[in-house]
Design a protein around this motif. Structure first.
Motif, short mmCIF file in Angstrom:
data_model
loop_
_atom_site.label_atom_id
_atom_site.label_comp_id
_atom_site.label_asym_id
_atom_site.label_seq_id
_atom_site.Cartn_x
_atom_site.Cartn_y
_atom_site.Cartn_z
N ILE A 1 0.84 -1.20 0.00
CA ILE A 1 0.00 0.00 0.00
C ILE A 1 0.87 1.25 0.00
O ILE A 1 0.60 2.22 -0.73
N GLN A 2 1.92 1.22 0.81
CA GLN A 2 2.81 2.39 0.86
C GLN A 2 3.48 2.62 -0.49
O GLN A 2 3.62 3.77 -0.95
N GLU A 3 3.86 1.54 -1.17
CA GLU A 3 4.47 1.66 -2.50
C GLU A 3 3.46 2.22 -3.50
O GLU A 3 3.81 3.04 -4.36
N ALA A 4 2.21 1.78 -3.37
CA ALA A 4 1.17 2.29 -4.27
C ALA A 4 0.96 3.79 -4.06
O ALA A 4 0.76 4.55 -5.02
N LEU A 5 1.03 4.22 -2.81
CA LEU A 5 0.88 5.65 -2.50
C LEU A 5 2.09 6.46 -2.98
O LEU A 5 1.94 7.54 -3.54
N ASP A 6 3.29 5.90 -2.77
CA ASP A 6 4.52 6.63 -3.11
C ASP A 6 4.76 6.73 -4.61
O ASP A 6 5.39 7.68 -5.09
N THR A 7 4.29 5.75 -5.35
CA THR A 7 4.57 5.72 -6.80
C THR A 7 3.37 6.17 -7.63
O THR A 7 3.35 5.98 -8.83
N SER A 8 2.40 6.74 -6.99
CA SER A 8 1.20 7.24 -7.68
C SER A 8 0.47 6.16 -8.47
O SER A 8 -0.09 6.42 -9.54
N LYS A 9 0.48 4.94 -7.92
CA LYS A 9 -0.29 3.86 -8.55
C LYS A 9 -1.79 4.03 -8.30
O LYS A 9 -2.61 3.46 -9.00
N TRP A 10 -2.11 4.82 -7.26
CA TRP A 10 -3.51 5.07 -6.93
C TRP A 10 -3.85 6.51 -7.29
O TRP A 10 -3.01 7.41 -7.20
N ASN A 11 -5.11 6.73 -7.66
CA ASN A 11 -5.55 8.10 -7.93
C ASN A 11 -5.96 8.76 -6.60
O ASN A 11 -5.98 8.12 -5.54
N ASP A 12 -6.29 10.03 -6.68
CA ASP A 12 -6.61 10.78 -5.46
C ASP A 12 -7.81 10.20 -4.72
O ASP A 12 -7.86 10.20 -3.48
N GLU A 13 -8.78 9.73 -5.48
CA GLU A 13 -10.00 9.19 -4.86
C GLU A 13 -9.67 7.96 -4.01
O GLU A 13 -10.17 7.82 -2.89
N ASP A 14 -8.80 7.08 -4.52
CA ASP A 14 -8.42 5.89 -3.76
C ASP A 14 -7.53 6.25 -2.58
O ASP A 14 -7.63 5.64 -1.51
N LYS A 15 -6.67 7.24 -2.78
CA LYS A 15 -5.83 7.69 -1.67
C LYS A 15 -6.68 8.23 -0.53
O LYS A 15 -6.43 7.93 0.65
N ASN A 16 -7.70 9.02 -0.87
CA ASN A 16 -8.60 9.56 0.15
C ASN A 16 -9.39 8.45 0.84
O ASN A 16 -9.59 8.49 2.07
N ALA A 17 -9.84 7.46 0.03
CA ALA A 17 -10.60 6.34 0.60
C ALA A 17 -9.73 5.57 1.59
O ALA A 17 -10.19 5.15 2.66
N TYR A 18 -8.46 5.43 1.24
CA TYR A 18 -7.55 4.71 2.13
C TYR A 18 -7.35 5.48 3.45
O TYR A 18 -7.40 4.88 4.53
N GLU A 19 -7.13 6.77 3.36
CA GLU A 19 -6.91 7.57 4.56
C GLU A 19 -8.12 7.52 5.49
O GLU A 19 -7.98 7.50 6.72
#
Length: 365
Positions: A234-252
């Motif tokens: 998950i941290q790699e997905a966040l750091d490498t922009s594998k996720w869009n903003d919507e998924d990043k917000n959902a995760y937070e």
């Protein structure tokens, strides 16, 4: 008149009959195409071959056990409809085929089809089969058979021929108690569908393949991965922009929620799968991941290996192996399952799913 290849081809296209049948028909009718078609129709060959294009995925599995119970055969013959599969003419025919298989030794299906029919000595099994297709009025397919022999063989038929099982055992005294135990094991096989008697029967290649499947399926199910590995992904997905903003917000918002994956998009989950697979070699050296894989692998082997399975008729957690050992001890004999065969009707075949009213309407139209 000489029969040419082009004539045979033309008749095949007109009738749908087999090449050799067409050649024979043309020879018998001196090359008269219309007479040859009539010849094939009278023989029931055109009708039989025309039906051969239709899916035969219903049918029945039948067994035959020799009087001495030291050999048995199992055969699957498919039909187009379940109605025909329950027809007495059809079931009697399949029973006769099973008996012929057990009383002879055939290298394969082709050899069996070329053999003289035990039902009609003037025809081969294949020729008589075509006559049965014409008589019953549906496409019928002799799909597979097997014959086994040993100290004792028992059979079990489930759901009126939907599933058939043969169990071959070794014993120094085949009593009624041993046969009853074998029948219980046959019922276990019908219900639980194991692939092997014991894990030792699996080749190293098969074991390696099954384990690789477990590894890849685990990596493709990130939600079930150990927490330390999942958190890194998950941290790699966040750091490498594998996720869009919507998924990043959902995760937070949901990162402490055990149902986190319900809030992530399909694309976000796929990104985690891709990342996990990219670290496959790294994870194979990880003790935590290997512990997960070994646990799942062991569970999988218990599902596909008969002796490792939980015995379905046991009140406790007794395995099939423990049940067999108990029967042997209680009866003071040696007793071991040597092999088994399990056929399920239509297994692996595409089944035709039609609206009967629509079919009738189409024919009338």
């Amino acid at each position: 008149m000489a029969v040419t290849a082009s004539m045979v081809k033309e008749l095949r296209e007109m009738s749908g009959a087999g090449m050799m049948d067409c050649k024979k028909a043309l020879t018998e009718t001196d090359g008269d195409m219309n007479a040859a078609v009539e010849y094939l129709r009278k023989k029931g060959l055109a009708k039989a071959e025309k039906k051969a294009g239709r899916i035969a995925a219903e049918g029945v599995v039948t067994t035959y056990v020799a009087d001495d119970a030291k050999s048995a055969s199992i055969i699957e013959v498919n039909s187009e409809t379940d109605f025909v599969a329950k027809n007495e003419v059809f079931t009697d025919y399949v029973s006769a085929l099973a008996k012929q298989v057990n009383e002879n030794d055939y290298a394969d299906l082709a050899a069996f089809m070329a053999a003289t029919s035990s039902i009609d000595s003037s025809a081969t099994v294949e020729e008589h089969h075509k006559a049965m297709v014409a008589k019953i009025g549906e496409n019928l397919t002799i799909r597979r058979f097997e014959k086994v022999s040993g100290d004792a063989v028992v059979s079990y038929i489930h759901m009126g021929g939907k599933i058939g099982v043969l169990v071959n055992a070794e014993s120094d005294n085949v009593s009624d108690n041993i046969k009853e135990a074998m029948k219980n094991v046959a019922m276990q096989i019908a219900a639980m569908n194991p692939q092997y008697v014991k894990r030792e029967d699996m080749s190293q290649d098969s074991l390696a393949k099954e384990k690789e499947i477990i590894v890849d399926s685990s990596l493709n199910d990130p939600a079930s991965l150990p927490k330390p590995i999942l958190n890194k992904l998950i941290q790699e997905a966040l750091d490498t922009s594998k996720w869009n903003d919507e998924d990043k917000n959902a995760y937070e918002e949901q990162k402490n929620n055990k149902f986190l994956f319900n809030f992530l998009s399909d694309e976000a989950v796929q990104a985690l799968r891709d990342l996990a697979m990219s670290h496959k070699d790294e994870y194979l050296a990880d003790k935590i991941f290997n512990g997960l894989v070994e646990g799942r692998f062991s569970k999988h082997l218990k599902e596909i290996c008969l002796l490792d399975q939980a015995y379905v008729k046991a009140e406790d957690k007794e395995s099939v192996k423990q049940y067999i050992e108990k029967v042997a001890k209680d009866n003071g004999v040696s007793f071991a399952i040597k092999s088994f065969v399990r056929f399920e009707t239509g297994e692996g075949l595409e089944k035709k799913n039609e609206d009967f009213a629509a079919e009738v309407a189409a024919q009338l139209g």
